[in-house]
Design a protein around this motif. Structure first.
Motif, PDB file in Angstrom:
ATOM      1  N   SER A   1     -33.635 -12.587 -75.666  1.00  0.00           N
ATOM      2  CA  SER A   1     -34.925 -12.721 -74.992  1.00  0.00           C
ATOM      3  C   SER A   1     -36.065 -12.894 -75.981  1.00  0.00           C
ATOM      4  O   SER A   1     -36.034 -12.388 -77.095  1.00  0.00           O
TER       5      SER A   1
ATOM      6  N   CYS B   1     -37.437 -10.142 -78.230  1.00  0.00           N
ATOM      7  CA  CYS B   1     -37.384  -9.233 -77.086  1.00  0.00           C
ATOM      8  C   CYS B   1     -38.774  -8.877 -76.566  1.00  0.00           C
ATOM      9  O   CYS B   1     -39.441  -7.982 -77.081  1.00  0.00           O
TER      10      CYS B   1
ATOM     11  N   GLU C   1     -31.387 -16.485 -71.342  1.00  0.00           N
ATOM     12  CA  GLU C   1     -32.450 -15.504 -71.180  1.00  0.00           C
ATOM     13  C   GLU C   1     -33.225 -15.672 -69.884  1.00  0.00           C
ATOM     14  O   GLU C   1     -34.074 -14.849 -69.553  1.00  0.00           O
TER      15      GLU C   1
ATOM     16  N   SER D   1     -35.145  -8.262 -81.695  1.00  0.00           N
ATOM     17  CA  SER D   1     -34.553  -7.566 -80.556  1.00  0.00           C
ATOM     18  C   SER D   1     -33.583  -6.481 -80.996  1.00  0.00           C
ATOM     19  O   SER D   1     -33.265  -5.575 -80.220  1.00  0.00           O
TER      20      SER D   1
ATOM     21  N   VAL E   1     -30.968  -8.893 -73.797  1.00  0.00           N
ATOM     22  CA  VAL E   1     -32.001  -8.299 -74.652  1.00  0.00           C
ATOM     23  C   VAL E   1     -31.989  -9.002 -76.010  1.00  0.00           C
ATOM     24  O   VAL E   1     -33.029  -9.290 -76.598  1.00  0.00           O
TER      25      VAL E   1
END
Length: 483
Positions: free
Chosen positions: A92, A97, A408, A160, A89
């Motif tokens: 990413s 995110c 990711e 994120s 998370v």
């Protein structure tokens, strides 16, 4: 169950409750299990309290743990993570995110974004917990979200940490225990039906044993999860990389690193694939990198072609149509008209605006055709115009490999969907064993679809487990009242 058995059951569990420290950039959030959790574990030696162990502290595992505990507050919930919670998370979407995708209201269309799972996920899976449900949950828990033009959903903060803080706050408030730097090395089923887990600590030979009434495997693409699933009778589809960039050996192309195309059409041809596969043709934005080609259209192509590319040694031919919205005839008309209008200008300095391509790329196209950019448009022959037009519509690149597999990105493979019930996420082979997230043979294209798989699967598994635990608890209460 006698007191000695209960004490043995929870001796391992209670030993897994030291304080942990979770760090994210400048955020440092240290916490120990809540008083409610400590009291519940202590009380567990006196009462028949059930235990859920979640293997994996990623999106699916944490989300599932929260929902199980929300529905059944009396349930003791332990998440075991070998690294840091929610690490994928964190990275990413370039650290922003990409929570989910807000473009696919129709679940049938939504399912088409999963190369592995597009048939199975057309059923009840997203009906139970859709992208709208995901967005509603995060919004109701204090995270403002936004939907970008391409459908991707991000926190308004563009960080994120907003998602991580939200989830970990719920973990603390609900009394879920999260233990890190520990690995479940083995699992078996006792005659009582409980799971016996062997839990090892990093940098230590010490192994603890923990009993659990429910087990949720949400360990992503980790070999650990595949091993545990196999020990409990499941088969594994060999995992291979998905969502990766393509390496192109072209020194002139490297000079275009950073050039973007808002819309191209790409078609992949592999020697190992003789039949026509529609998904090996994709349309979307593309980016040139110093090692080859990337961007959403390439990542989508790599996802659909993941297994074919693997079997081909990541070698093949990529044909790119840089002007997909113009037919060849229309494109040639644009070039002819441009030649007549700019007869006294150098070819390099004047590219048709209708093409929407940069001067750097236009120079690359001319060079590939062996044309000097210094000549005038008046000197360009019709055959040269045809060559340029053909190259813009069908530019072939030799694929020589894949780009680096980043944290990711995801894998194709895992536990087959045929071995679980998607309406509960429970194993068809082993009772009270559940799965969620990337450990399953499900993977989506780029755009928030892989996280949505995690949220949906985690929610379904968590609420199913919570419902079972609640029914069991109420049954025990009724028996006590009867006595």
């Amino acid at each position: 169950m006698c007191l000695s058995q209960l004490s043995k059951c929870f001796s391992g569990f209670s030993s897994l409750l030291p304080a942990i420290t979770y760090k994210h950039k400048s955020l440092v959030s240290s916490f120990t299990p809540t008083r409610e959790t400590a009291r519940a574990i202590s009380q567990a030696t006196k009462e028949e309290q059930e235990v859920l162990v979640v293997v994996g502290g990623g999106a699916a595992g944490v989300y599932g743990a929260i929902h199980a505990k929300t529905l059944a507050p009396h349930l003791a919930v332990l998440v075991i993570e070998k690294g840091k919670p929610l690490s994928k998370v964190k990275v990413s979407g370039g650290g922003r995110c990409n929570v989910t995708n807000g473009d696919s209201a129709d679940n049938m269309i939504l399912a088409e974004n999963y190369p592995r799972g597009h048939k199975e996920l057309r059923g009840s899976f997203f009906n139970v917990h859709s992208p709208v449900d995901t967005m509603s949950w995060f919004t109701s828990h204090g995270v403002e979200l936004k939907i970008e033009d391409d459908g991707r959903v991000f926190p308004v903060s563009d960080s994120s940490s907003s998602i991580i803080e939200c989830l970990m706050s719920e973990v603390r408030q609900k009394g879920v225990s999260v233990q890190t730097r520990k690995t479940v090395t083995g699992v078996s089923v006792l005659s009582s039906g409980k799971f016996l887990l062997k839990v090892g600590q990093q940098l230590s030979d010490h192994v603890e044993q923990v009993e659990a009434d429910y087990l949720l495997l949400a360990s992503g693409s980790s070999r650990q999860g595949y091993t545990l699933a196999s020990q409990l009778g499941h088969s594994i589809v060999d995992p291979v990389p998905s969502l990766f960039t393509l390496k192109i050996e072209d020194l002139r192309l490297r000079e275009l690193s950073g050039v973007t195309f808002p819309r191209v059409k790409v078609r992949l041809k592999l020697d190992s694939v003789q039949r026509n596969i529609p998904q090996l043709t994709q349309v979307g934005p593309m980016l040139v990198t110093h090692w080859g080609l990337s961007g959403p259209v390439i990542l989508r192509l790599s996802a659909w072609g993941a297994r074919h590319l693997f079997s081909s040694g990541y070698k093949g031919r990529l044909t790119v149509d840089f002007i997909p919205d113009l037919h060849v005839g229309s494109l040639m008309s644009v070039l002819s008209h441009h030649k007549q209008q700019y007869v006294k200008q150098k070819v390099l300095n004047s590219c048709p605006a209708e093409f929407g391509i940069s001067k750097r790329f236009w120079s690359y196209m001319l060079e590939r055709q062996g044309l000097s950019g210094d000549i005038l448009w008046a000197s360009i022959s019709n055959s040269s115009l045809m060559s340029i037009g053909s190259l813009l519509k069908e530019c072939i690149f030799e694929v020589t490999g894949k780009g680096q597999f980043k944290d990711e990105f995801v894998t194709a493979g895992g536990v087959p969907l045929s071995e679980i019930s998607l309406n509960t996420m429970e194993s068809k082979i082993c009772s009270r064993l559940f799965f969620a997230g990337e450990i399953l043979n499900v993977d989506g294209v780029t755009g928030g679809f892989n996280f949505q798989n995690a949220w949906s699967g985690g929610f379904i598994a968590g609420t199913t487990i919570g419902g079972l635990a609640l029914a069991s608890y109420q049954g025990q209460s009724e028996r006590i009242v009867d006595l």
